[in-house]
Design a protein around this motif. Structure first.
Motif, PDB file in Angstrom:
ATOM      1  N   ASN A 173      29.538  96.037  52.449  1.00 18.85           N
ATOM      2  CA  ASN A 173      31.143  96.472  52.510  1.00 18.85           C
ATOM      3  C   ASN A 173      31.132  96.208  54.264  1.00 18.85           C
ATOM      4  O   ASN A 173      30.304  94.999  54.970  1.00 18.85           O
ATOM      5  N   LEU A 174      31.906  96.283  54.397  1.00 18.71           N
ATOM      6  CA  LEU A 174      32.858  96.130  55.919  1.00 18.71           C
ATOM      7  C   LEU A 174      32.393  96.590  56.988  1.00 18.71           C
ATOM      8  O   LEU A 174      32.599  96.349  58.098  1.00 18.71           O
TER       9      LEU A 174
ATOM     10  N   ARG B   5      32.054  89.073  60.606  1.00 18.75           N
ATOM     11  CA  ARG B   5      31.819  89.413  61.742  1.00 18.75           C
ATOM     12  C   ARG B   5      32.462  90.627  62.197  1.00 18.75           C
ATOM     13  O   ARG B   5      32.074  91.583  62.442  1.00 18.75           O
ATOM     14  N   ALA B   6      32.063  91.488  60.610  1.00 19.21           N
ATOM     15  CA  ALA B   6      31.349  93.059  60.966  1.00 19.21           C
ATOM     16  C   ALA B   6      29.873  93.111  61.341  1.00 19.21           C
ATOM     17  O   ALA B   6      29.923  93.974  61.922  1.00 19.21           O
ATOM     18  N   VAL B   7      29.367  91.916  61.467  1.00 15.32           N
ATOM     19  CA  VAL B   7      27.645  92.342  62.367  1.00 15.32           C
ATOM     20  C   VAL B   7      27.691  91.130  63.523  1.00 15.32           C
ATOM     21  O   VAL B   7      26.997  91.466  63.543  1.00 15.32           O
ATOM     22  N   THR B   8      28.675  90.848  63.840  1.00 17.32           N
ATOM     23  CA  THR B   8      29.228  90.480  65.491  1.00 17.32           C
ATOM     24  C   THR B   8      29.647  90.684  66.285  1.00 17.32           C
ATOM     25  O   THR B   8      30.859  89.985  66.607  1.00 17.32           O
ATOM     26  N   GLY B   9      30.102  91.927  66.046  1.00 12.72           N
ATOM     27  CA  GLY B   9      31.051  92.711  67.202  1.00 12.72           C
ATOM     28  C   GLY B   9      32.129  93.125  66.283  1.00 12.72           C
ATOM     29  O   GLY B   9      32.678  94.188  66.999  1.00 12.72           O
ATOM     30  N   GLY B  10      31.706  93.277  64.998  1.00 11.69           N
ATOM     31  CA  GLY B  10      33.517  94.375  64.573  1.00 11.69           C
ATOM     32  C   GLY B  10      32.555  95.938  63.927  1.00 11.69           C
ATOM     33  O   GLY B  10      31.983  96.153  65.237  1.00 11.69           O
TER      34      GLY B  10
ATOM     35  N   PHE C 209      30.321  96.800  62.719  1.00  8.71           N
ATOM     36  CA  PHE C 209      29.051  97.348  62.571  1.00  8.71           C
ATOM     37  C   PHE C 209      28.637  97.275  63.893  1.00  8.71           C
ATOM     38  O   PHE C 209      27.524  97.521  63.929  1.00  8.71           O
ATOM     39  N   GLY C 210      29.514  97.163  64.975  1.00  8.84           N
ATOM     40  CA  GLY C 210      28.666  96.162  66.332  1.00  8.84           C
ATOM     41  C   GLY C 210      27.568  94.964  65.976  1.00  8.84           C
ATOM     42  O   GLY C 210      28.267  94.242  65.280  1.00  8.84           O
ATOM     43  N   LEU C 211      27.342  94.795  67.447  1.00 13.14           N
ATOM     44  CA  LEU C 211      26.236  94.018  67.097  1.00 13.14           C
ATOM     45  C   LEU C 211      25.165  94.318  66.339  1.00 13.14           C
ATOM     46  O   LEU C 211      23.794  94.414  67.324  1.00 13.14           O
ATOM     47  N   ALA C 212      25.101  93.600  65.320  1.00 10.05           N
ATOM     48  CA  ALA C 212      23.868  94.287  64.537  1.00 10.05           C
ATOM     49  C   ALA C 212      22.678  93.152  64.652  1.00 10.05           C
ATOM     50  O   ALA C 212      22.743  92.145  65.297  1.00 10.05           O
ATOM     51  N   ASP C 213      21.547  93.608  64.004  1.00 11.07           N
ATOM     52  CA  ASP C 213      20.272  92.394  64.471  1.00 11.07           C
ATOM     53  C   ASP C 213      19.813  91.635  62.959  1.00 11.07           C
ATOM     54  O   ASP C 213      19.441  92.452  62.089  1.00 11.07           O
ATOM     55  N   LEU C 214      20.248  90.567  63.193  1.00 14.65           N
ATOM     56  CA  LEU C 214      20.533  89.479  62.481  1.00 14.65           C
ATOM     57  C   LEU C 214      18.866  89.030  61.707  1.00 14.65           C
ATOM     58  O   LEU C 214      18.641  88.905  60.361  1.00 14.65           O
ATOM     59  N   ALA C 215      17.950  89.456  62.708  1.00 11.21           N
ATOM     60  CA  ALA C 215      17.080  88.935  62.232  1.00 11.21           C
ATOM     61  C   ALA C 215      16.230  89.823  61.281  1.00 11.21           C
ATOM     62  O   ALA C 215      16.038  89.784  60.027  1.00 11.21           O
ATOM     63  N   GLY C 216      16.983  91.610  62.084  1.00 17.29           N
ATOM     64  CA  GLY C 216      16.421  92.604  61.112  1.00 17.29           C
ATOM     65  C   GLY C 216      17.058  92.282  60.176  1.00 17.29           C
ATOM     66  O   GLY C 216      16.231  93.098  58.777  1.00 17.29           O
TER      67      GLY C 216
ATOM     68  N   LEU D 268      26.185  84.824  55.162  1.00 16.29           N
ATOM     69  CA  LEU D 268      26.887  84.971  56.415  1.00 16.29           C
ATOM     70  C   LEU D 268      28.243  84.543  56.055  1.00 16.29           C
ATOM     71  O   LEU D 268      28.325  83.152  55.784  1.00 16.29           O
ATOM     72  N   GLY D 269      30.061  84.836  55.883  1.00 14.80           N
ATOM     73  CA  GLY D 269      30.663  84.200  55.716  1.00 14.80           C
ATOM     74  C   GLY D 269      32.073  85.168  56.517  1.00 14.80           C
ATOM     75  O   GLY D 269      31.530  86.356  56.435  1.00 14.80           O
TER      76      GLY D 269
END
Length: 376
Positions: free
Chosen positions: A276-277, A313-318, A320-327, A341-342
Motif C-alpha cells: 500500500n501507499l 516516495r512512500a518510503v522515503t519521506g512520504g 510511511f515516513g523515512l523507512a528503514d530500507l535495509a530492514g 522500488l518504483g
C-alpha cells in the motif's frame, strides 16, 4: 526514476514448468458437479503469446487499482475477490437475502470495463447509487443486477460471467468463496481505557475502523471452501498479484481459505505482492512497511513471494515516513522476494495508485523477474 534495491536473484521458472497446463473450460462445473450453463465469454481472449495469464487477488479500491493497471497488459486476467464485506449496500443485501456481498465484485467488474463508450457507460451505471431515504437509497445498481442473476441462476460464478458478458469486461471476476464470510480480528487496545488488553472485533466494517492495533485475523466459518475456478486461476497463472488493498480485510483473507492458500504455495506462477501507499487509519494505523510484510508472513508462513513492489516516495519521506530500507529489504528476503522500488502513486498527493505508472511497474517486474513466453 525506478530502481531496484539489491535482492535475491530470482531463478527462471520457465524450465521447470514443463509447459502450461490446459485451460479449464469456460463454463466449468458447479459445486454439485453439474456442468455450468453460463454464457460463453467472448470478453476473455484465448491464450496467445501476446497475453500473459494473470490472476489478481484482493478486494475494494486496492484490487480495482491493480486491475485497472493489469488490463493494460493482458486480456487473460482473472480477479479473485474477497467476500467478507458486511457494510453499506452489500451488508444490507447480505443480511436480507443471505447472498454473497456483491460490492467488491461489482468494483472489480467496473475496473475491467473497456475504455470505449460501451465500457465507460456501463462502468458508471453499475457504480451508480440510488439516492433518497427509501429502501433503495444507497444501493448500487450493479449490486442489484448481480444479486438478481444470482437468484435467477443459483450459481455465483455463472451469474458473474453473465454480468461480465453484458459489460464486455476484459477478463473474469470470481468470488474467492461461494459462502459469505466474516472477519474476526484480535485487537490490542480496542478499548482505549485498557491499551494492553486483547479483544475480538468481528465484521469487516468494524475491523476496518477499529481503534487499537490489529494483531491477527481469522475467517468465520473456519476453513471455508474456495470457488474451484478461483483455485484453477491461481494454479494456471503466469503471475499472481496480491495487493494493494486493506491489509487485514482485503489482502489477507485469501491466505486464510485453505484451498486458495495451498494453490498459492504450490502454483508454478510467480507471485508479486504490491504494498500500500500509506497505513490505513484504524486497520493498519502506525504500521511500518516492514510490519505489513511481517503480517503476511505470520499468517501464511509457507508462502514465498518473488517480488514486492513498493512506491519509493512512500518510503522515503512520504506516508510511511523515512523507512528503514535495509530492514525492509531483509523482510522481503525472508519471504524469498526481491524488493522493487518504483513510482506508482498519483501525483496529486493522495494515497492512490496511478494506473499507467502501476502498469509500467508491473510490466517491468514481469519482464525482469521471469515469464513463461514472450508477450511483447
Amino acid at each position: 526514476m525506478t530502481g531496484y534495491v539489491p535482492g535475491r536473484q530470482l531463478q527462471n521458472k520457465t524450465a521447470d514448468r514443463g509447459g502450461a497446463p490446459a485451460r479449464s473450460s469456460a463454463t466449468g462445473r458447479s459445486r454439485t458437479g453439474a456442468a455450468r450453463t453460463g454464457p460463453a465469454r467472448p470478453h476473455q481472449a484465448p491464450r496467445t503469446n501476446q497475453a500473459p495469464r494473470i490472476t489478481a487477488l484482493g478486494g475494494g479500491q486496492g484490487l480495482s487499482a491493480s486491475l485497472s493497471a493489469l488490463r493494460r497488459l493482458t486480456t487473460d486476467l482473472t480477479a479473485v475477490v474477497t467476500v467478507a464485506d458486511d457494510g453499506g449496500s452489500s451488508g444490507r443485501l447480505r443480511e436480507e437475502l443471505g447472498v454473497l456481498p456483491p460490492g467488491d465484485l461489482r468494483k472489480a467488474l467496473a475496473a475491467l470495463c473497456g475504455d470505449d463508450d460501451w465500457g465507460r457507460t456501463w462502468s458508471e451505471v453499475i457504480q451508480q447509487r440510488f439516492t433518497g431515504t427509501g429502501e433503495l437509497g444507497g444501493h448500487a445498481v450493479g449490486n442489484l443486477l448481480i444479486v438478481a442473476l444470482w437468484e435467477k441462476l443459483g450459481d455465483p460464478v455463472a451469474a458473474l460471467d453473465w454480468v461480465g458478458r453484458l459489460l464486455n469486461v476484459q477478463g473474469r471476476v470470481l468470488p474467492m468463496s461461494a459462502v459469505p464470510l466474516d472477519i474476526e480480528a484480535i485487537v490490542r487496545g480496542h478499548d482505549p481505557a485498557f491499551p494492553a488488553e486483547l479483544a475480538a472485533v468481528r465484521g469487516q466494517a468494524s475491523v476496518a475502523v477499529t481503534p487499537g492495533t490489529v494483531q491477527s485475523v481469522r475467517l468465520v466459518p473456519d476453513e471455508p471452501p474456495a470457488v474451484p475456478e478461483a483455485v484453477v486461476a491461481v494454479r494456471e497463472a503466469d503471475w499472481v498479484v496480491l495487493g494493494p488493498g486493506s491489509w487485514f480485510t482485503s489482502v489477507l483473507p485469501h491466505l486464510l481459505v485453505p484451498e486458495l492458500a495451498k494453490a498459492l504455495v504450490e502454483t508454478r506462477a510467480r507471485r508479486l505482492l504490491t504494498l500500500n501507499l500509506a497505513p490505513q487509519p484504524g486497520e493498519t494505523e502506525g504500521f511500518t512497511p516492514q510490519r505489513h510484510l511481517e503480517v503476511i508472513a505470520d499468517h501464511a508462513p509457507a508462502l514465498a513471494v518473488d517480488a514486492i513492489l513498493v512506491d519509493e516516495r512512500a518510503v522515503t519521506g512520504g506516508a510511511f515516513g523515512l523507512a528503514d530500507l535495509a530492514g525492509l529489504e531483509k523482510a522481503a528476503e525472508r519471504m524469498g522476494a526481491a524488493l522493487v522500488l518504483g513510482r506508482v502513486a498519483r501525483t496529486d498527493g493522495t494515497p492512490r495508485h496511478d494506473p499507467e505508472l502501476l502498469a509500467a511497474a508491473y510490466d517491468r517486474i514481469f519482464r525482469t523477474h521471469g515469464r513463461i513466453g514472450p508477450w511483447r
